[in-house]
Design a protein around this motif. Structure first.
Motif, short mmCIF file in Angstrom:
data_model
loop_
_atom_site.label_atom_id
_atom_site.label_comp_id
_atom_site.label_asym_id
_atom_site.label_seq_id
_atom_site.Cartn_x
_atom_site.Cartn_y
_atom_site.Cartn_z
N LEU A 7 63.80 8.06 64.72
CA LEU A 7 64.57 7.73 63.29
C LEU A 7 63.77 6.88 62.49
O LEU A 7 62.61 7.07 62.73
CB LEU A 7 65.46 7.44 63.76
CG LEU A 7 66.37 6.67 62.67
CD1 LEU A 7 67.79 7.92 62.76
CD2 LEU A 7 67.68 5.10 62.45
N ASP A 8 63.94 7.79 61.07
CA ASP A 8 62.64 7.26 60.13
C ASP A 8 62.46 5.92 60.08
O ASP A 8 61.61 5.38 59.24
CB ASP A 8 63.23 7.65 58.69
CG ASP A 8 64.61 6.94 58.43
OD1 ASP A 8 65.31 6.56 59.15
OD2 ASP A 8 64.92 7.42 57.58
N THR A 9 63.62 5.35 60.71
CA THR A 9 63.23 3.75 61.63
C THR A 9 61.99 3.03 61.40
O THR A 9 60.81 2.36 61.66
CB THR A 9 64.18 2.36 61.49
OG1 THR A 9 65.26 3.14 60.49
CG2 THR A 9 64.06 1.55 61.54
N VAL A 10 61.60 3.85 62.49
CA VAL A 10 60.11 3.90 63.38
C VAL A 10 59.39 4.20 62.36
O VAL A 10 58.24 3.35 63.55
CB VAL A 10 60.57 4.64 64.47
CG1 VAL A 10 59.62 4.88 65.71
CG2 VAL A 10 61.93 5.04 65.68
N VAL A 11 59.70 4.79 62.08
CA VAL A 11 58.36 5.49 61.26
C VAL A 11 57.44 4.72 60.04
O VAL A 11 56.38 4.15 59.73
CB VAL A 11 58.21 6.59 60.44
CG1 VAL A 11 56.87 6.75 59.18
CG2 VAL A 11 58.89 7.62 61.20
N GLU A 12 58.76 3.50 59.88
CA GLU A 12 57.88 2.66 58.92
C GLU A 12 57.83 1.54 59.57
O GLU A 12 56.95 0.72 59.20
CB GLU A 12 59.73 1.82 58.05
CG GLU A 12 60.06 2.27 57.20
CD GLU A 12 61.96 2.37 56.65
OE1 GLU A 12 62.22 1.42 57.85
OE2 GLU A 12 62.38 3.13 56.60
N MET A 13 57.77 1.46 60.99
CA MET A 13 56.91 0.25 61.84
C MET A 13 55.90 0.52 62.04
O MET A 13 54.63 0.39 61.96
CB MET A 13 57.81 0.56 63.37
CG MET A 13 59.55 0.26 63.74
SD MET A 13 59.80 -0.28 65.00
CE MET A 13 61.37 -0.01 64.74
N SER A 14 55.93 1.70 61.69
CA SER A 14 54.12 2.22 62.31
C SER A 14 54.04 3.62 62.36
O SER A 14 54.59 4.74 62.37
CB SER A 14 53.61 2.37 64.05
OG SER A 14 52.56 2.39 64.20
N PRO A 15 52.69 3.92 61.17
CA PRO A 15 53.01 5.31 61.36
C PRO A 15 52.82 6.15 61.52
O PRO A 15 52.32 6.39 62.48
CB PRO A 15 51.47 5.32 59.78
CG PRO A 15 51.01 4.20 59.27
CD PRO A 15 51.31 3.22 60.62
#
Length: 832
Positions: A599-607
């Motif tokens: 999910l795009d939320t994971v990308v916000e946690m770590s690139p």
């Protein structure tokens, strides 16, 4: 008395109003940060003092899944050796029912072993000792639970497969987290009853804790280190009472982080007020400065003199700000009532006072540099009453601006302690002020060209550009401050509309968790309605592209992070509310090996990007998966979603549970809950209609606190308005007298000043609303993932309130000018 002393006393006496404005701006610049600093130290010192009681033990072992054999054996060795006493605690949510009745309630169950708590006390309504009352077959409930179910002490209730007797009422417990965030009232049961309840099975959502009371306090750290060496790093935590993060402390740290940002924002706007008020003060003193220059005073003499003036006023303002901070400590307990333990003592310690003194000195120094530099540009011809503004060299403007920016950045990094968050905040505030300035400039240019027919309107527009009138800083300050308040209000309204007032009609409101694989078919028949079941496999992220996850660094992040255990799932299709934003499909048929969609939320946690490799640990087994796609959610309804989705073949055989969510009308909720709880006591049922009510109460309380501190920023804008009126007093008096001599009545003068303030208030309000609407749209759609509405009625009310505020402040400061008799003014001018 020296010459500087005599001049200082005389000028402060003749410019009392501007001096008062300057002092208030200085006080305003530090009161929020000093009070929050004192408040923060009070909470931290209270929690450190009561740390053992907050956690109930010296060493705390925690896990979201059953403790590993290695850690369990290590704990047992410590207890068997007599080095510590231990007590196990299991916490989970479950449905309880009064015996023989159909109504039910979700409760927070806490099953504890004898010995709990080792420190602090669990207070009961009867006054009896907790350890004597809680025994197998008995339960201790919160009064809220009894009230909602209509029960009394001595009544019997059903919990899972067991029937328990309510033995007492708990009034306070030491390690209770922030009570407003609990999804249900507390119910204590004896750990010995846990097997008979039938509520805990493989994969059940249970918090497992062991608290230890160490025999020799000096061995606390050594025992914690021994247990930590046996723990699974990715899912088990071992802390001492000094290092463990309580629910209260986590909440407080995160919220104080946000309030400190508001305090720094207020300091910046109050600094603008300091600069504006000093400029207005020096403008009042311009004839005196011109006379002193004509009599031979040097630029250095004047700068030293007015530095002394600013220093005296700054000292008074700093003392006032620190004194107001002490008074504010009496308000904070009421604001935070119910959010923090009652044992917290609110006081301002010496470090907070020292911090206030340093802040006062730096703020006054930086924001008075530019007005003091302008003294060099005053010429003796100003004796004749020339109104033109002094020119300022571009180098001085850039130097002072750079100094203010560096100071602001240093303040943010000092208070926030997170470079990335600090830089983002500085950029955000800088962008807000620059946007406010750009919009203000554009509007003022349009107003300069306007030629209204009404004479009063023309004179009001002319008054906006009166020499020394601080129209620009007034509008910029009010726009920036109000934009923050408006944006908070609009975001709150959108959250309220999405989750509380108009809960989405198609969104599920009952969530069923911990369904065992063997129960799935029977559960579906008992449910009696179509439902989509989602598999849950517990796992952790251990590395990205071969780089191990730094769990301690991740835990320090304020938002969601990769240190925790995740719910993984498997399927081969998108949900209705999902779409792919990166990648060709959920999984790539042309790729070999294990794939995962994130999910795009994971990308916000770590690139991370498509093609990167994530290493998971699932039930102790490492799995490397290549990112095949990145998904996003297309609507804000409360629907099930997962951060990580695997191919079915990868996790189908892993230990798992299922959950599902359905929509049930309110009259049928209790009946369905009872049917499910009776047949499947291990299944946790969450009624979101109750959850949103809790959410509404929390949001309401936090919004009040945020608005309280943000209002200090609005006060800064109001002070600049008053300062501007005082600075242009003579020009306003002259205009009023000319209007009267030319035949205008007092009503006309009043209408001119009212229109001038109406324009300022209207421009500030509409600009702030425009920025707030844009900001709330970004926050709602991009950050919170909820639907956005402009709320025109609320927006109109906010702008109207702004106009009323500005008009009231402006006219209040102008009353003495309006009431001045022309003959008195002309006589004073003749005497001069």
């Amino acid at each position: 008395m020296t010459l500087h002393g005599r001049l200082l006393r005389r000028q402060l006496a003749t410019s009392r109003r501007q001096s008062a404005i300057f002092v208030l701006c200085v006080a305003l610049s530090i009161v929020t940060l000093v009070s929050l600093a004192g408040f923060g130290r009070s909470v931290h010192s209270s929690m450190l003092r009561d740390a053992r009681a907050l956690h109930g033990g010296d060493v705390i072992v925690e896990s979201r899944s059953p403790l590993s054999p290695g850690l369990t054996a290590a704990v047992n060795r410590v207890i068997a050796a007599g080095r510590a006493e231990g007590a196990r605690i299991n916490e989970f949510y479950s449905i309880i029912r009064p015996a023989g009745r159909e109504d039910s309630l979700l409760a927070h169950i806490k099953a504890v072993e004898p010995g709990y708590p080792f420190y602090g006390t669990v207070d009961l309504a009867s006054g009896r000792p907790f350890r004597q009352v809680l025994a197998p077959g008995r339960a201790i409930a919160e009064q809220t639970l009894l009230d909602r179910l209509g029960l009394r002490v001595g009544d019997r209730l059903r919990l899972g497969d067991a029937t328990l007797t309510v033995a007492d009422v708990v009034t306070q417990e030491p390690d209770r987290p922030v009570n407003v965030f609990s999804l249900g009232p507390r119910l204590f049961v004896a750990a010995a009853d846990l097997p008979s309840l039938g509520l805990v099975g493989q994969g059940s959502r249970v918090s497992h804790t062991i608290i230890l009371k160490v025999a020799n306090p000096r061995e606390t750290d050594r025992i914690a280190a021994e247990l930590r060496a046996s723990a699974l790093r990715d899912r088990e935590r071992v802390d001492t009472y000094r290092t463990a993060q309580s629910g209260v402390k986590r909440f407080f740290d995160n919220f104080l982080f946000f309030l400190n940002l508001i305090g720094i924002f207020t300091l910046l706007l109050a600094g603008i007020g300091i600069q504006s008020s000093l400029a207005a003060y020096l403008a009042e003193q311009r004839p005196s400065i011109a006379v002193m220059k004509a009599l031979g005073a040097t630029g250095r003499f004047l700068v030293v003199h007015y530095v002394a003036v600013a220093s005296v006023l700054g000292i008074v303002g700093t003392a006032l700000g620190i004194g107001a901070s002490f008074l504010l400590q009496g308000v904070l307990p009421e604001l935070f009532r119910g959010l923090l333990p009652a044992t917290v003592e609110f006081r301002i310690a010496a470090p907070a006072v020292a911090e206030g003194l340093v802040l006062g000195f730096l703020t006054v120094t930086l924001f008075t540099l530019l007005p003091l530099w302008q003294l060099r540009a005053v010429k003796p011809r100003a004796i004749l009453g020339k109104e033109e503004d002094p020119t300022v060299r571009s180098r001085a403007v850039w130097v002072t601006t750079g100094a203010v920016v560096l100071f602001f950045l240093a303040m943010v990094l000092w208070k926030v302690e997170e470079p990335r968050s600090g830089v983002n905040f500085v950029l955000g505030v800088g962008g807000l002020i620059l946007l406010s300035l750009a919009c203000t400039e554009a509007v003022l240019r349009l107003l300069r060209r306007a030629r209204p027919r009404r004479l009063a309107a023309r004179q009001a527009l002319r008054g906006l550009f009166r020499p020394r009138n601080a129209t620009r800083p007034i509008i910029v300050t009010l726009t920036a401050a109000l934009a923050v308040i408006f944006a908070i209000t609009l975001v709150e309204r959108n959250l309220d509309a999405s989750y509380i007032r108009s809960y989405p009609p198609d969104a599920p409101n009952l969530f069923f968790i911990d369904i065992q694989p063997g129960q799935k078919e029977d559960f579906s028949r008992t449910l009696g309605m179509p439902a989509l079941f989602h598999a849950i496999v517990r796992g952790t992220v251990t590395a990205i592209n071969g780089r191990p996850i730094d769990r301690e660094a991740e835990r320090r992040k304020r938002g969601d992070n990769l240190s925790r255990e995740f719910n993984l799932t498997y399927r081969d299709s998108l949900l209705e509310d999902e779409r792919i934003i990166e990648g060709k499909s959920l999984f790539r048929p042309d790729w070999q090996g294990v794939q995962v969609s994130v999910l795009d939320t994971v990308v916000e946690m770590s690139p991370m990007a498509v093609g990167d490799v994530i290493t998971f640990r699932v039930q102790g087994v490492p799995i490397e998966a290549r990112i095949s796609s990145i998904r996003t959610r297309t609507r804000a309804a409360v629907q099930p979603y997962f951060y990580f989705v695997f191919q079915p073949a990868v996790l189908r055989d892993a230990p798992q549970t299922f959950f599902t969510a359905v929509r049930v009308e309110k009259p049928g909720i209790a009946q369905l809950q009872n049917r499910i709880a009776a047949r499947f006591p291990n299944v946790s049922i969450f009624d979101l209609t109750e959850t949103v009510a809790v959410f509404a109460r929390v949001m309401g309380r936090l919004s009040v606190i945020v608005r309280f501190f943000t209002l200090f920023s609005v006060v800064a804008g109001a002070l600049i308005i008053v300062s501007s009126v005082i600075a242009t007093r003579q020009a306003r008096l002259r205009e009023a007298v000319f209007f009267t001599i030319l035949g205008a009545r007092g009503r006309f003068v009043l209408s001119v000043f009212t229109m001038e303030n109406l324009i300022i208030g209207g421009v500030s309000g509409f600009l702030a609303l425009g920025l707030a609407q844009a900001a709330s749209w970004i926050v709602c759609t991009r950050v919170l993932d909820v639907s956005w509405q402009p709320f025109p009625a609320v927006s109109a009310a906010l702008v109207a309130a702004t106009v009323v505020l500005v008009v009231a402040v402006g006219l209040g400061a102008s009353l003495s000018i309006i009431r001045k008799k022309p003959v008195v003014f002309l006589r004073e001018q003749a005497e001069e």
